[in-house]
Design a protein around this motif. Sequence first.
Motif, PDB file in Angstrom:
ATOM      1  N   ARG A   1       0.882  -1.179   0.000  1.00 44.42           N
ATOM      2  CA  ARG A   1       0.000   0.000   0.000  1.00 44.42           C
ATOM      3  C   ARG A   1       0.912   1.221   0.000  1.00 44.42           C
ATOM      4  NH1 ARG A   1      -2.816  -3.288  -1.187  1.00 44.42           N
ATOM      5  NH2 ARG A   1      -4.678  -4.137  -0.221  1.00 44.42           N
TER       6      ARG A   1
ATOM      7  N   GLU B   1      -6.518   5.148  -0.005  1.00 41.73           N
ATOM      8  CA  GLU B   1      -5.893   4.174  -0.904  1.00 41.73           C
ATOM      9  C   GLU B   1      -6.418   2.770  -0.629  1.00 41.73           C
ATOM     10  OE1 GLU B   1      -1.588   2.363  -2.223  1.00 41.73           O
ATOM     11  OE2 GLU B   1      -1.720   3.483  -0.347  1.00 41.73           O
TER      12      GLU B   1
ATOM     13  N   ASN C   1      -9.828   2.571  -2.159  1.00 44.22           N
ATOM     14  CA  ASN C   1      -9.713   2.556  -3.617  1.00 44.22           C
ATOM     15  C   ASN C   1      -9.206   1.213  -4.130  1.00 44.22           C
ATOM     16  OD1 ASN C   1      -9.684   3.958  -6.255  1.00 44.22           O
ATOM     17  ND2 ASN C   1      -7.479   3.604  -6.096  1.00 44.22           N
ATOM     18  N   ASP C   2      -8.367   0.564  -3.364  1.00 44.65           N
ATOM     19  CA  ASP C   2      -7.800  -0.724  -3.773  1.00 44.65           C
ATOM     20  C   ASP C   2      -8.873  -1.794  -3.956  1.00 44.65           C
ATOM     21  OD1 ASP C   2      -5.472  -2.647  -4.057  1.00 44.65           O
ATOM     22  OD2 ASP C   2      -6.524  -3.508  -2.323  1.00 44.65           O
ATOM     23  N   LYS C   3      -9.961  -1.655  -3.243  1.00 44.05           N
ATOM     24  CA  LYS C   3     -11.019  -2.676  -3.309  1.00 44.05           C
ATOM     25  C   LYS C   3     -11.989  -2.464  -4.475  1.00 44.05           C
ATOM     26  CE  LYS C   3      -9.320  -3.696   0.717  1.00 44.05           C
ATOM     27  NZ  LYS C   3      -8.309  -2.676   0.826  1.00 44.05           N
TER      28      LYS C   3
ATOM     29  N   THR D   1      -9.895  -0.464 -10.203  1.00 44.49           N
ATOM     30  CA  THR D   1      -8.543  -0.069  -9.808  1.00 44.49           C
ATOM     31  C   THR D   1      -7.529  -0.872 -10.609  1.00 44.49           C
ATOM     32  OG1 THR D   1      -9.301   0.474  -7.590  1.00 44.49           O
ATOM     33  CG2 THR D   1      -6.944   0.126  -7.874  1.00 44.49           C
TER      34      THR D   1
ATOM     35  N   SER E   1      -3.958  -2.575 -11.785  1.00 41.94           N
ATOM     36  CA  SER E   1      -2.972  -3.423 -11.119  1.00 41.94           C
ATOM     37  C   SER E   1      -1.790  -2.591 -10.637  1.00 41.94           C
ATOM     38  CB  SER E   1      -2.463  -4.477 -12.106  1.00 41.94           C
ATOM     39  OG  SER E   1      -1.291  -5.098 -11.613  1.00 41.94           O
ATOM     40  N   ARG E   2      -1.220  -2.995  -9.534  1.00 43.64           N
ATOM     41  CA  ARG E   2      -0.023  -2.314  -9.011  1.00 43.64           C
ATOM     42  C   ARG E   2       1.177  -2.528  -9.919  1.00 43.64           C
ATOM     43  NH1 ARG E   2       0.420  -5.301  -3.610  1.00 43.64           N
ATOM     44  NH2 ARG E   2      -1.572  -6.121  -4.251  1.00 43.64           N
TER      45      ARG E   2
ATOM     46  N   GLN F   1       1.388   2.875 -11.274  1.00 46.35           N
ATOM     47  CA  GLN F   1       1.237   2.386  -9.904  1.00 46.35           C
ATOM     48  C   GLN F   1       2.558   1.823  -9.371  1.00 46.35           C
ATOM     49  OE1 GLN F   1      -1.072   2.278 -12.159  1.00 46.35           O
ATOM     50  NE2 GLN F   1      -2.951   2.908 -11.175  1.00 46.35           N
TER      51      GLN F   1
ATOM     52  N   ALA G   1      -7.448  -8.954  -0.214  1.00 41.82           N
ATOM     53  CA  ALA G   1      -7.109  -7.531  -0.143  1.00 41.82           C
ATOM     54  C   ALA G   1      -7.115  -7.039   1.298  1.00 41.82           C
ATOM     55  CB  ALA G   1      -8.086  -6.723  -0.981  1.00 41.82           C
TER      56      ALA G   1
ATOM     57  N   ASP H   1      -4.038  -5.528   3.561  1.00 38.49           N
ATOM     58  CA  ASP H   1      -4.092  -4.290   4.354  1.00 38.49           C
ATOM     59  C   ASP H   1      -3.511  -4.514   5.744  1.00 38.49           C
ATOM     60  OD1 ASP H   1      -5.394  -2.955   2.282  1.00 38.49           O
ATOM     61  OD2 ASP H   1      -7.384  -3.157   3.182  1.00 38.49           O
TER      62      ASP H   1
END
Length: 154
Positions: free
Chosen positions: A17, A60, A63-65, A69, A71-72, A77, A135, A139
């Motif tokens: 994150r 963040e 937003n990730d969920k 969104t 991909s990292r 990202q 996810a 976290d």
Amino acid sequence: MSVLISAFVLGVACGLRAMIGLAAVSWAAGSQLLPLQGTWLSFLGNRVTPYITSLLAIGEMINDKLPKTASRLVPPQFGARIVMGAFIGTAIGLSHGHLAMGILCGVVGSVVGTLAGARARAFAAKLFGRDLPAALLEDVIAIALAFVAIVTLR
């Protein structure tokens, strides 16, 4: 040596994150665990900065969920995670007299966290049968890593 390990571990947390490392460093600077007074990063220890960075980190995580969104692993990202790893590495290194090594450890940690985090989350999502539990677990791991990295700075 523990300073460099902390920079690496916070970099890993940034790979999971991006904003969690910034929030952790800001809280540490605000509580005098990370001596940044008199440096160009002293603003991280201002009274309101930890609250602002925490809101950004929470945003963040939310937003990730979201399903749209990205991909990292896509360049913007991935780049943001590397920049955050370098930034937190700068803060840790600057506060303890190891600037270059702090930056390097933060960047390497963020690359490791980004790549390993993506694989681990995909694996966990497969195990859970959906992405949300994976996810949320990510976290918790990011927060735990950030906490441990800051506590070891004492």
